[in-house]
Design an enzyme around this catalytic site. Structure first.
Site, short mmCIF file in Angstrom:
data_model
loop_
_atom_site.label_atom_id
_atom_site.label_comp_id
_atom_site.label_asym_id
_atom_site.label_seq_id
_atom_site.Cartn_x
_atom_site.Cartn_y
_atom_site.Cartn_z
N TYR A 1 -37.40 -1.84 58.10
CA TYR A 1 -36.59 -1.56 56.91
C TYR A 1 -35.90 -0.21 57.03
CZ TYR A 1 -35.03 -0.94 52.12
OH TYR A 1 -34.25 -0.74 51.01
N ASP B 1 -27.69 -4.80 43.52
CA ASP B 1 -27.16 -3.76 44.38
C ASP B 1 -25.64 -3.72 44.55
OD1 ASP B 1 -29.91 -3.94 44.72
OD2 ASP B 1 -29.86 -3.69 46.88
N GLU C 1 -34.73 -15.99 48.89
CA GLU C 1 -34.47 -14.83 48.04
C GLU C 1 -33.43 -15.17 46.96
OE1 GLU C 1 -32.96 -11.54 50.31
OE2 GLU C 1 -33.06 -10.14 48.61
C1 DGY Z 1 -32.16 -3.42 49.90
O1 DGY Z 1 -32.56 -2.71 50.79
O2 DGY Z 1 -31.27 -4.28 50.02
C2 DGY Z 1 -32.78 -3.32 48.59
O3 DGY Z 1 -32.27 -4.25 47.69
C3 DGY Z 1 -32.64 -1.96 48.01
O4 DGY Z 1 -33.53 -1.90 46.97
#
Ligand code: DGY
Length: 419
Positions: free
Chosen positions: A79, A161, A391
């Site tokens: 991540y 987002d 998701e």
């Molecule tokens: C992402 O990394 O896409 C998340 O939604 C940020 O919270």
């Protein structure tokens, strides 16, 4: 048919030392609003685990009451941006922004739906101070204009987002110049994720928080990005009502008048965001001092927040009815008539199950039961058509998008569709 055994298996598989990752690889930590929705899923088959989810989250609460949007419980290379980019100094490494505050609503629902009343009372009581601190933080640090409308400092704080709603304000934000490697694109097709320009700007806003020592006043003064996100305002309003109920149950009467006055201030201020022409409440760009024109599922959340009057709710129900005509899978996250609508790209069009749930709950509260039921049956079709718990879902084809085996999708199926 929806296979709830698989939904339960997904939560078990995403369970990691007391928190549930949204999905392996793409999101390997604990996300704030994901976690609250996921706890409702746990509640249906493992109550102890549901409460543990909440306690783990609140262990990451900052001293000022802020509940971060990500808790980095461990290390992961999968991540970006990780804790070193956020630069926050908290007991549990974390991001420095929050997310839509669903927790008080989730805890109140968990208390009501629990099959073990004594345990639920003890757990909810223990969580109450954290919830109070969190709501105080929103009203103290984020009601920047002192008018009952809390402000978001980052598009990620909305949880939606890259919604086109934020395009205008985000365009003012400078891009970072340094090199970085996105990890999300190693997990998900780039057509389903935000673009490079957006990421450059997201990172600038993260740096701006750090440079300003996470101080809301300094950030407000320095930031080119501040918005009133109607989705967050609505979720907070509903959650504060739930928090008041919890205070009553647990004899915390002293906190109630202050919370009630916050509710009243929000109700008085939100009416200025109503757009009769659009039949919804519009988000607001604070820096430009202007409404944001995009109609998104966020702009319908005053139904869930119980912030609309009956006439407004009627107009929103008519809008929802038309909107549903464009998709067999519930509500596309951006209105399909928008020039910026994209049915497969993250928050620019796909369907999200927990948002379908919130809007259906809101419609039910205003007496639109048939419409709510239609959203529920369309929501089932997402999982059936995609053949799994993704998701999000392409709003036109129902195809699964983003991460697979996704916790909040499985949780919504368990909590709402399975009932
Ligand atoms: C992402 O990394 O896409 C998340 O939604 C940020 O919270």
């Amino acid at each position: 048919m929806i296979d709830l055994d698989s939904a339960r298996a997904i939560l078990r598989q995403n369970d990691q030392d007391g928190h549930t990752v949204p999905t392996r690889g793409l999101y390997p930590f604990q996300w704030n609003w994901d976690s609250a929705i996921t706890a409702l899923g746990w509640l249906t088959f493992d109550e102890a685990r549901a409460w543990e989810e909440a306690h783990t989250m609140f262990r990451g609460q900052w001293d000022n009451g802020m509940l971060p949007h990500i808790l980095f419980h461990g290390h992961s290379e999968s991540y970006f941006p990780g804790p070193e980019v956020w630069g926050a100094k908290a007991a549990i490494p974390s991001s420095s922004i929050s997310q839509p505050p669903v927790w008080a609503t989730a805890i109140n629902l968990m208390l009501q739906r629990s099959g073990d009343a004594a345990r639920a009372r003890a757990e909810a009581r223990a969580l109450l101070p954290g919830l109070l601190g969190y709501h105080e933080w929103w009203y103290r640090d984020r009601d920047r204009d002192n008018n009952g409308l809390v402000q978001s400092f980052h598009p990620w704080e909305s949880g939606m987002d890259n919604s086109p709603a934020w395009d205008g304000p985000l365009a003012r934000v400078p891009e970072v110049k340094w090199k970085y490697r996105r990890r999300d694109l190693g997990h998900v097709d780039k057509e389903e994720r935000p673009g490079r320009l957006e990421y450059n700007r997201y990172l600038h806003l993260i740096e701006l928080q750090k440079k300003n020592d996470f101080d809301p006043e300094l950030i407000s003064a320095a930031s080119p990005y501040r918005v009133v996100d109607i989705g967050t305002v609505s979720i907070l309003h509903r959650a504060t009502r739930d928090l008041i109920e919890l205070c009553r149950i647990f004899g915390q009467d002293a906190a109630i008048p202050g919370l009630e006055s916050e509710l009243a201030r929000t109700r008085a201020a939100v009416s200025a965001c109503w757009s009769g022409r659009d039949r919804c409440f519009l988000n607001r760009d604070i820096i430009a001092d202007a409404p944001l024109a995009e109609v998104t599922t966020g702009t319908l959340l005053p139904l869930f927040g119980l912030l609309a009057d009956d006439e407004q709710a009627g107009a929103m129900a008519a809008l929802v009815e038309e909107w549903l005509g464009a998709s067999n899978f519930g509500l596309s996250s951006t209105h399909p008539a928008s020039a910026r609508y994209e049915p497969q790209r993250y928050w620019r069009g796909p369907v999200w199950l927990h948002i379908n749930w919130m809007i259906a709950e809101g419609l039910r509260a205003y007496g639109y039961d048939d419409l709510a039921e239609r959203i529920r049956s369309n929501t089932r079709k997402c999982i059936e058509t995609a053949g799994g718990y993704y998701e999000y879902f392409n709003s036109e084809t129902g195809e699964g998008c983003g991460g697979g085996n996704f916790s909040w999708t499985a949780a919504v199926a368990l909590y709402w569709l399975g009932r």
